[in-house]
Design a protein around this motif. Structure first.
Motif, PDB file in Angstrom:
ATOM      1  N   MET A  79       0.856  -1.216  -0.014  1.00 52.51           N
ATOM      2  CA  MET A  79       0.173   0.177   0.098  1.00 52.51           C
ATOM      3  C   MET A  79       0.821   1.336   0.092  1.00 52.51           C
ATOM      4  O   MET A  79       2.005   1.164   0.436  1.00 52.51           O
ATOM      5  N   MET A  80       0.396   2.395  -0.579  1.00 54.16           N
ATOM      6  CA  MET A  80       1.182   3.564  -0.664  1.00 54.16           C
ATOM      7  C   MET A  80       0.300   4.562   0.364  1.00 54.16           C
ATOM      8  O   MET A  80      -0.976   4.594   0.298  1.00 54.16           O
ATOM      9  N   GLY A  81       1.102   5.738   0.815  1.00 51.41           N
ATOM     10  CA  GLY A  81       0.460   6.560   1.868  1.00 51.41           C
ATOM     11  C   GLY A  81       1.111   7.811   1.244  1.00 51.41           C
ATOM     12  O   GLY A  81       2.462   7.804   1.034  1.00 51.41           O
ATOM     13  N   GLN A  82       0.655   8.951   1.523  1.00 51.96           N
ATOM     14  CA  GLN A  82       1.137  10.169   1.322  1.00 51.96           C
ATOM     15  C   GLN A  82       1.387  11.137   2.496  1.00 51.96           C
ATOM     16  O   GLN A  82       0.407  11.074   3.504  1.00 51.96           O
ATOM     17  N   VAL A  83       2.472  12.095   2.961  1.00 54.47           N
ATOM     18  CA  VAL A  83       2.506  12.907   3.903  1.00 54.47           C
ATOM     19  C   VAL A  83       2.654  14.284   3.157  1.00 54.47           C
ATOM     20  O   VAL A  83       3.561  14.375   2.226  1.00 54.47           O
ATOM     21  N   GLN A  84       1.936  15.223   3.271  1.00 54.06           N
ATOM     22  CA  GLN A  84       1.576  16.510   2.478  1.00 54.06           C
ATOM     23  C   GLN A  84       2.347  17.549   3.491  1.00 54.06           C
ATOM     24  O   GLN A  84       1.722  17.795   4.557  1.00 54.06           O
ATOM     25  N   ILE A  85       3.390  18.332   2.574  1.00 55.00           N
ATOM     26  CA  ILE A  85       3.950  19.391   3.423  1.00 55.00           C
ATOM     27  C   ILE A  85       3.578  20.558   2.873  1.00 55.00           C
ATOM     28  O   ILE A  85       4.086  20.681   1.834  1.00 55.00           O
ATOM     29  N   VAL A  86       3.302  21.658   3.628  1.00 52.79           N
ATOM     30  CA  VAL A  86       3.022  22.951   2.890  1.00 52.79           C
ATOM     31  C   VAL A  86       3.798  23.846   3.606  1.00 52.79           C
ATOM     32  O   VAL A  86       4.497  23.593   4.645  1.00 52.79           O
ATOM     33  N   GLY A  87       4.006  25.192   2.729  1.00 55.48           N
ATOM     34  CA  GLY A  87       4.711  26.423   3.354  1.00 55.48           C
ATOM     35  C   GLY A  87       6.286  26.092   3.697  1.00 55.48           C
ATOM     36  O   GLY A  87       6.860  26.794   4.490  1.00 55.48           O
ATOM     37  N   MET A  88       6.842  25.073   2.951  1.00 58.22           N
ATOM     38  CA  MET A  88       8.175  24.835   3.101  1.00 58.22           C
ATOM     39  C   MET A  88       8.977  25.645   2.002  1.00 58.22           C
ATOM     40  O   MET A  88       8.555  26.335   1.246  1.00 58.22           O
ATOM     41  N   GLY A  89      10.117  25.740   2.302  1.00 59.35           N
ATOM     42  CA  GLY A  89      11.372  26.433   1.496  1.00 59.35           C
ATOM     43  C   GLY A  89      11.535  25.899   0.202  1.00 59.35           C
ATOM     44  O   GLY A  89      11.182  24.498  -0.020  1.00 59.35           O
ATOM     45  N   LYS A  90      12.159  26.747  -0.642  1.00 60.24           N
ATOM     46  CA  LYS A  90      12.514  25.865  -2.106  1.00 60.24           C
ATOM     47  C   LYS A  90      13.448  24.985  -1.979  1.00 60.24           C
ATOM     48  O   LYS A  90      13.489  24.102  -2.976  1.00 60.24           O
ATOM     49  N   ASP A  91      13.864  24.523  -0.862  1.00 57.05           N
ATOM     50  CA  ASP A  91      15.170  23.633  -0.947  1.00 57.05           C
ATOM     51  C   ASP A  91      14.542  22.377  -0.063  1.00 57.05           C
ATOM     52  O   ASP A  91      15.475  21.193   0.290  1.00 57.05           O
ATOM     53  N   ALA A  92      13.393  22.212  -0.112  1.00 54.49           N
ATOM     54  CA  ALA A  92      12.605  21.323   0.896  1.00 54.49           C
ATOM     55  C   ALA A  92      13.083  19.806   0.266  1.00 54.49           C
ATOM     56  O   ALA A  92      13.162  18.890   1.016  1.00 54.49           O
ATOM     57  N   LEU A  93      12.809  19.861  -1.135  1.00 55.67           N
ATOM     58  CA  LEU A  93      13.004  18.407  -1.904  1.00 55.67           C
ATOM     59  C   LEU A  93      14.627  18.160  -1.541  1.00 55.67           C
ATOM     60  O   LEU A  93      14.820  16.968  -1.193  1.00 55.67           O
ATOM     61  N   ALA A  94      15.358  18.990  -1.854  1.00 53.53           N
ATOM     62  CA  ALA A  94      16.850  18.587  -1.437  1.00 53.53           C
ATOM     63  C   ALA A  94      16.801  18.122  -0.186  1.00 53.53           C
ATOM     64  O   ALA A  94      17.604  17.161   0.190  1.00 53.53           O
TER      65      ALA A  94
ATOM     66  N   ALA B 187      -5.095   0.206   5.888  1.00 49.08           N
ATOM     67  CA  ALA B 187      -5.108   1.538   6.144  1.00 49.08           C
ATOM     68  C   ALA B 187      -4.689   1.805   7.442  1.00 49.08           C
ATOM     69  O   ALA B 187      -3.958   2.960   7.663  1.00 49.08           O
ATOM     70  N   ASN B 188      -4.913   1.181   8.639  1.00 45.27           N
ATOM     71  CA  ASN B 188      -4.364   1.574   9.814  1.00 45.27           C
ATOM     72  C   ASN B 188      -3.017   1.614   9.967  1.00 45.27           C
ATOM     73  O   ASN B 188      -2.405   2.609  10.618  1.00 45.27           O
ATOM     74  N   THR B 189      -2.349   0.500   9.311  1.00 46.66           N
ATOM     75  CA  THR B 189      -0.746   0.188   9.626  1.00 46.66           C
ATOM     76  C   THR B 189      -0.172   1.700   8.876  1.00 46.66           C
ATOM     77  O   THR B 189       0.592   2.156   9.402  1.00 46.66           O
ATOM     78  N   VAL B 190      -0.514   1.867   7.822  1.00 48.31           N
ATOM     79  CA  VAL B 190      -0.043   2.960   7.050  1.00 48.31           C
ATOM     80  C   VAL B 190      -0.336   4.309   7.549  1.00 48.31           C
ATOM     81  O   VAL B 190       0.652   5.088   7.830  1.00 48.31           O
ATOM     82  N   ASN B 191      -1.645   4.654   7.786  1.00 45.38           N
ATOM     83  CA  ASN B 191      -1.830   5.728   8.517  1.00 45.38           C
ATOM     84  C   ASN B 191      -1.225   5.963   9.809  1.00 45.38           C
ATOM     85  O   ASN B 191      -0.591   7.226  10.138  1.00 45.38           O
TER      86      ASN B 191
ATOM     87  N   GLY C 256       8.399  23.784   7.049  1.00 47.27           N
ATOM     88  CA  GLY C 256       6.990  23.756   6.397  1.00 47.27           C
ATOM     89  C   GLY C 256       6.089  23.083   7.678  1.00 47.27           C
ATOM     90  O   GLY C 256       6.572  22.957   8.816  1.00 47.27           O
ATOM     91  N   LYS C 257       4.959  22.725   7.230  1.00 45.86           N
ATOM     92  CA  LYS C 257       4.035  22.049   8.226  1.00 45.86           C
ATOM     93  C   LYS C 257       3.172  20.856   7.643  1.00 45.86           C
ATOM     94  O   LYS C 257       3.004  20.833   6.376  1.00 45.86           O
ATOM     95  N   ALA C 258       3.124  19.866   8.235  1.00 46.95           N
ATOM     96  CA  ALA C 258       2.428  18.602   7.805  1.00 46.95           C
ATOM     97  C   ALA C 258       0.955  18.898   7.912  1.00 46.95           C
ATOM     98  O   ALA C 258       0.315  19.330   8.777  1.00 46.95           O
ATOM     99  N   ARG C 259       0.342  18.513   6.648  1.00 48.30           N
ATOM    100  CA  ARG C 259      -1.028  18.669   6.673  1.00 48.30           C
ATOM    101  C   ARG C 259      -1.790  17.110   6.445  1.00 48.30           C
ATOM    102  O   ARG C 259      -1.550  16.343   7.692  1.00 48.30           O
ATOM    103  N   LEU C 260      -2.037  16.782   5.153  1.00 50.32           N
ATOM    104  CA  LEU C 260      -2.548  15.255   5.294  1.00 50.32           C
ATOM    105  C   LEU C 260      -1.669  14.165   5.342  1.00 50.32           C
ATOM    106  O   LEU C 260      -0.406  14.497   4.730  1.00 50.32           O
ATOM    107  N   ARG C 261      -2.070  13.413   5.919  1.00 49.49           N
ATOM    108  CA  ARG C 261      -0.997  12.163   6.401  1.00 49.49           C
ATOM    109  C   ARG C 261      -1.911  10.897   5.868  1.00 49.49           C
ATOM    110  O   ARG C 261      -2.365  10.638   7.114  1.00 49.49           O
ATOM    111  N   ILE C 262      -2.169  10.419   4.921  1.00 48.10           N
ATOM    112  CA  ILE C 262      -3.159   9.402   4.689  1.00 48.10           C
ATOM    113  C   ILE C 262      -2.733   8.590   3.471  1.00 48.10           C
ATOM    114  O   ILE C 262      -2.027   8.893   2.468  1.00 48.10           O
TER     115      ILE C 262
END
Ligand code: MEV
Length: 415
Positions: A109-124, A181-185, A201-207
Motif C-alpha cells: 500500500m502507498m501513503g502520502q504526507v503533504q507538507i506545505v509552506g516549506m522553503g524552495k530547498d525542501a526536496l533537496a 489502512a491503519n498500519t499505513v496511516n 514547513g507544516k504537515a497537513r494530510l497524512r493518509i
C-alpha cells in the motif's frame, strides 16, 4: 463441487446441510448464518459510533469458481437480484474451459504526507535526510516485519498547486494479509514530525491512497468457441467495443464488474468503498476505460482479462468482529489477502462476461424480472408456499406490478 449444482433449487435447510458438510462449518456457524440478525449489539457498537441497529444484506454463494486450478465456493453479499446467478453462470462456463488464471502483486500500500509552506530547498533536504526518514518509517511499521511485510520504499516530489508548492512524501508498505489502512496511516502520522524537522514547513494530510497501484491483481479466462456460441462471442465483443469507446456505457460496464467484486468485499468484511475508489481511479488513469478487455484468439475463442488494484484483507479492520465475515472467509477458503484478491478479480471478470453475454443476445430483463417477480409476490402478501407460483404467473403475464400479483394471488386462492 458438482454437489452444488442446482443449489438454488434446494430448500434453505438443504442448502445449509450441504454448505455445512462441504465447507466444514460448525453447528454454531450454521446458526449464525441462519440468524440474519447475528451481528450482536455489542459487536456492532464497537464497529461504529452512535450505533442503533444493523441492516441486512442477503448472503449467497457462487460455487464452482476455478482459479489457478483450485475450486472455490464464493460468498457474495448483495441486495440486487441476478448478480449471484450471473457470476455463477460465468464461472460455470469458465470451468468448462479450464477456469481462470490469476496473479496478484505483493500487498503493498502507498501513503502520502503533504507538507506545505516549506522553503524552495525542501526536496533537496528530503533527499539529504532520506536514510533517516526511511529508518524512522521502517521502525514505525516494524510489527509488519514479523509477518514478512514492512516498509518497501520512500520518495518525495514537489507538487505545484493553486495554494503554492507542496512537498509530497510517499511511502510504500507491504501490509501482508491486512487491507493496511491503519498500519499505513499510523506510520504516516508517526513519521511526519521528522519530515517537518528536516525539511521545514507544516504537515497537513497524512493518509494512504486508495489508488493502490502497487497492489494490482489480474485474472484471465479463455471461453472456448462451442462452450460460448459464435453469436454470443460477437455480442460480447460488440458490447465491449461500446464500453471501450463510450464513457456512458463504460460506467455501467465497470459498475457490473464491481457488482461482483463488491459483493465478495462486503461478504468478507472488507472496505468496499476503498475497493471502489481504487478501481475507478485506476480506470480513469489516462481517460476512463473498461477494467476488462475482450478479444478473439486465432481459434475463435473468447479471451477475457481483467486488471485492477484490490486492497483487501483477510485479517484486521472489522473482519474479526464480524462473525459472518469470518464464516464467509472460511467458506471461500482463501489462505491470504492475495489469494482473496485473485478470486475477486475472477468474480469481476465472470460477472462482466455474463452481463455482456446476456445483454448482447436475449437481454437481461427476462432473468432479472423472474427474480424480481418473487419480490413482488412477497410484497403482495404471498405466503412462502405461494411465492413461486405467483412469480411464475407474473412472468407469464409480463406485468410486474403488486396490483397484478394481488390479482394472481386472489385467483390462486380461489377468490
Ligand atoms: C446491473 O447492476 C449491472 C449491469 O448493468 C452491468 C452491465 O450492464 O454490464 C447489468
Amino acid at each position: 463441487m458438482e454437489k452444488f449444482s442446482g443449489f438454488y433449487k434446494l430448500t434453505i435447510e438443504e442448502r445449509m446441510k450441504l454448505l455445512k458438510s462441504e465447507c466444514k462449518l460448525s453447528e454454531e456457524e450454521v446458526k449464525i448464518l441462519l440468524d440474519t440478525g447475528s451481528l450482536s449489539h455489542e459487536a456492532a457498537n464497537h464497529m461504529v459510533e452512535n450505533m442503533v441497529g444493523a441492516t441486512h444484506i442477503p448472503l449467497g454463494i457462487a460455487p464452482g469458481f476455478v482459479v489457478n486450478g483450485k475450486e472455490y465456493v464464493v460468498p457474495m453479499a448483495i441486495e440486487e437480484p441476478s448478480v449471484i446467478a450471473a457470476a455463477s453462470k460465468g464461472a460455470k462456463l469458465a470451468k468448462e474451459c479450464g477456469g481462470f488464471t490469476a496473479d496478484a502483486d505483493e500487498p503493498v500500500m502507498m501513503g502520502q504526507v503533504q507538507i506545505v509552506g516549506m522553503g524552495k530547498d525542501a526536496l533537496a533536504k528530503f533527499e539529504k535526510n532520506k536514510a533517516e526518514i526511511n529508518a524512522k518509517a521502517k521502525e514505525l511499521c516494524a510489527q509488519m516485519e514479523k509477518y514478512g511485510g514492512g516498509l518497501r520504499g520512500v520518495g518525495a516530489r514537489i507538487l505545484e498547486t493553486n495554494r503554492g508548492s507542496m512537498l509530497i512524501a510517499e511511502f510504500a508498505v507491504d501490509v501482508r494479509d491486512a487491507m493496511g489502512a491503519n498500519t499505513v496511516n499510523t506510520m504516516l502520522e508517526g513519521v511526519s514530525p521528522l519530515i517537518v524537522e528536516k525539511c521545514g514547513g507544516k504537515a497537513r494530510l497524512r493518509i494512504l491512497t486508495n489508488l493502490a497501484l502497487l497492489r494490482k491483481v489480474r485474472a484471465k479466462c479463455v471461453w472456448k468457441k462451442g462452450v460460448v456460441s459464435e453469436e454470443e462471442i460477437e455480442g460480447i465483443l460488440d458490447g465491449y467495443a461500446l464500453a471501450a469507446n463510450d464513457i456512458f456505457r463504460c460506467a455501467t460496464h465497470n459498475k457490473g464488474i464491481m457488482n461482483g467484486i463488491d459483493a465478495v468485499a462486503v461478504a468478507t468484511g472488507n472496505d468496499w468503498r476503498a475497493v471502489e475508489a481504487g478501481a475507478h481511479s485506476f480506470a480513469a488513469m489516462g481517460g476512463y476505460r473498461p477494467l476488462t478487455r475482450f478479444h478473439k484468439d486465432g481459434k475463435g475463442n473468447l479471451v477475457g482479462e481483467i486488471e485492477l488494484p484490490l486492497a483487501v484483507g483477510t485479517i484486521g479492520g472489522s473482519i474479526k468482529t464480524n462473525p459472518v465475515a469470518q464464516i464467509s472467509l472460511k467458506i471461500l477458503g482463501a489462505k491470504s489477502a492475495r489469494e482473496l484478491s485473485m478470486v475477486m478479480a475472477a468474480v469481476g471478470l465472470a460477472q462482466n462476461f455474463a452481463a455482456l453475454r446476456a445483454l448482447g443476445t436475449e437481454g437481461i430483463q427476462a432473468g432479472h424480472m423472474r427474480l424480481h417477480g418473487a419480490n413482488i409476490a412477497v410484497i403482495a402478501g404471498a405466503k412462502p408456499e405461494e411465492v413461486e407460483k405467483v412469480a411464475k404467473k407474473l412472468a407469464e403475464s409480463k406485468e410486474y406490478s403488486a396490483e397484478n400479483a394481488k390479482k394472481i394471488l386472489k385467483g390462486l386462492r380461489g377468490g
